[in-house]
Write an enzyme that holds these catalytic residues in place. Structure first.
Site, PDB file in Angstrom:
ATOM      1  N   ASP A  75      44.205  36.743  49.012  1.00 19.43           N
ATOM      2  CA  ASP A  75      43.431  35.520  48.825  1.00 19.43           C
ATOM      3  C   ASP A  75      42.046  35.929  48.311  1.00 19.43           C
ATOM      4  OD1 ASP A  75      42.560  32.808  49.118  1.00 19.43           O
ATOM      5  OD2 ASP A  75      41.665  33.355  51.043  1.00 19.43           O
ATOM      6  N   ASP A  82      38.720  33.477  48.285  1.00 20.72           N
ATOM      7  CA  ASP A  82      37.601  32.917  49.045  1.00 20.72           C
ATOM      8  C   ASP A  82      37.685  33.310  50.510  1.00 20.72           C
ATOM      9  OD1 ASP A  82      37.090  31.788  46.635  1.00 20.72           O
ATOM     10  OD2 ASP A  82      37.224  29.702  47.286  1.00 20.72           O
TER      11      ASP A  82
END
Length: 404
Positions: free
Chosen positions: A181, A183
């Site tokens: 991922d 963020d």
């Protein structure tokens, strides 16, 4: 058993210095014995050397030679005669990585107790790092990883440590794919909130983002609502946002180290390709997938182009990238922090909840809660010393704590 071969276990302890090992093997060589196993560790310049050899007929004479050699070295020695080799217990073998900051003796006692309760044995322990966290790797035999994981995961939560259980296999040493991922995982903060600051909507977007990451809102619906608030923001603001991005501590170190070992990297994000594509190019990441913001006449329209990369989309991307690289899912690693990362965390061979929301930590069998992304390296059997040595070879000074 009577038909098992007779063996000698030589255990030498004392102050470490050059020549100790060669002196002991010199004494053993005169008896013509075979070496069956050996372990040597040094703790605070104190040596513990264990050697398992075949026992000669006149083993007491060899014992006397070993004891004289140890006395000359000013070291203590024990010579025990027994039967058999040093074989692991039957059943699967696992690697258990423990990370603590600090790592207390009470935590080690509890973990060791649960391993024993499962009928498993700790065959060997190695230190992976001593700073900025303490990381140890336990080589365990006698119980399947699938049986150890849930028990030890629950214990890790209770103790406030990070712990991973991996089945020993060739995949751990071969080319692997890491899917991350972006963020609050690869980078600090949320890109959509940084963009929203240019529209005066940061607080509202942050509120919806938090609810979505906790799994309280449908991700696609919440994303479209948040993106709508960005309407009218100049596209040039994306350059300012990218320039302000701060990577997670240790992100560059992790990518740099694993690329040397042939790993492949992918980033999948519910954020935006205008940012993630640049991140991938900057870090040398092989694959990137994210949502695309629509831009017309130099401004954001508040809409997304194409399908939304959501929870299911991230897992689909992991499978697609694995097929392209040519690795099985067992050889993939997924790292994320939010609810939309859960499917890919569950699909991967090793799924890691990194400083994650409570529901993600509860669902994942492996969590890393220290603020250093390169702690993931310890889960892969790569020590801090190996990282620093590899960096030193190319003139890189690794910061401590690792910051990039």
């Amino acid at each position: 058993m009577e038909d098992e071969p007779k063996t000698l276990l030589v255990t030498l302890t004392g102050k470490d210095r050059p020549g100790v090992t060669s002196s002991i093997f010199g004494a053993l060589s005169a008896a013509g014995v075979e070496v069956l196993d050996i372990e040597q560790i040094v703790l605070r310049r104190r040596l513990v050397l264990g050697i398992l050899v075949t026992a000669p007929r006149d083993w007491k004479k060899l014992r006397d030679v070993i004891e004289r050699t140890a006395a000359e070295l000013d070291m203590s020695v024990e010579v025990d005669r027994g039967a058999g080799d040093n074989r692991s217990r039957p059943g699967e073998r696992s690697h258990i990585t423990i990370i603590g900051s600090p790592l207390k003796a009470s935590a080690m006692a509890a973990v060791a107790g649960r391993i024993a309760d499962a009928g498993a044995n700790i065959d060997r322990i190695e230190r992976m790092a001593r700073y900025p966290v303490t990381a140890l790797e336990l080589h365990v035999s006698g119980a399947p990883a699938e049986a150890l994981r849930p028990v030890l995961a629950a214990e890790a939560v209770r103790l406030g440590i990070d712990l991973a259980v991996q089945r020993e296999s060739l995949h751990r040493r071969g080319v692997r794919l890491i899917v991350m991922d972006v963020d609050s995982t690869l980078i600090q903060g949320e890109v959509i909130e940084m963009i929203a600051a240019h529209a005066g909507q940061e607080a509202e977007v942050a509120r919806v983002t938090e609810a979505a990451m906790r799994g309280e809102l449908d991700f696609e619906q919440s994303l479209r609502e948040r993106v709508a608030l960005l309407e009218g923001v100049p596209a040039s603001a994306l350059d300012e946002v990218y320039a302000s991005i701060v990577l997670a501590p240790g992100a560059r170190t992790m990518v740099r180290t694993l690329r040397r070992l042939g790993y492949r990297f992918a980033i999948v994000s519910g954020g935006f390709s205008q940012i993630t594509d640049r991140l991938a190019a900057d870090l040398g990441i092989h694959f990137a997938r994210a949502n695309e913001l629509e831009i017309v006449d130099g401004h954001l329209t508040g809409r997304i182009v194409g399908d939304v990369v959501d929870r299911a989309g991230k897992a689909a991307a992991l499978r697609e990238f694995a097929a392209e690289v040519g690795v099985p899912l067992d050889a993939t690693i997924a790292i994320g922090d939010g609810a939309n990362d859960l499917d890919m965390i569950e699909a991967a061979g090793l799924g890691i909840a990194y400083n994650a929301k409570p529901m993600v930590r509860d669902a994942a069998l492996t969590s890393v809660n220290v603020p250093y992304l390169d702690s993931v390296l310890y889960l892969l059997g790569i020590s801090r010393e190996e990282i620093e040595d590899a960096d030193a070879e190319v003139g890189i000074v690794t910061p401590a704590p690792l910051l990039g």
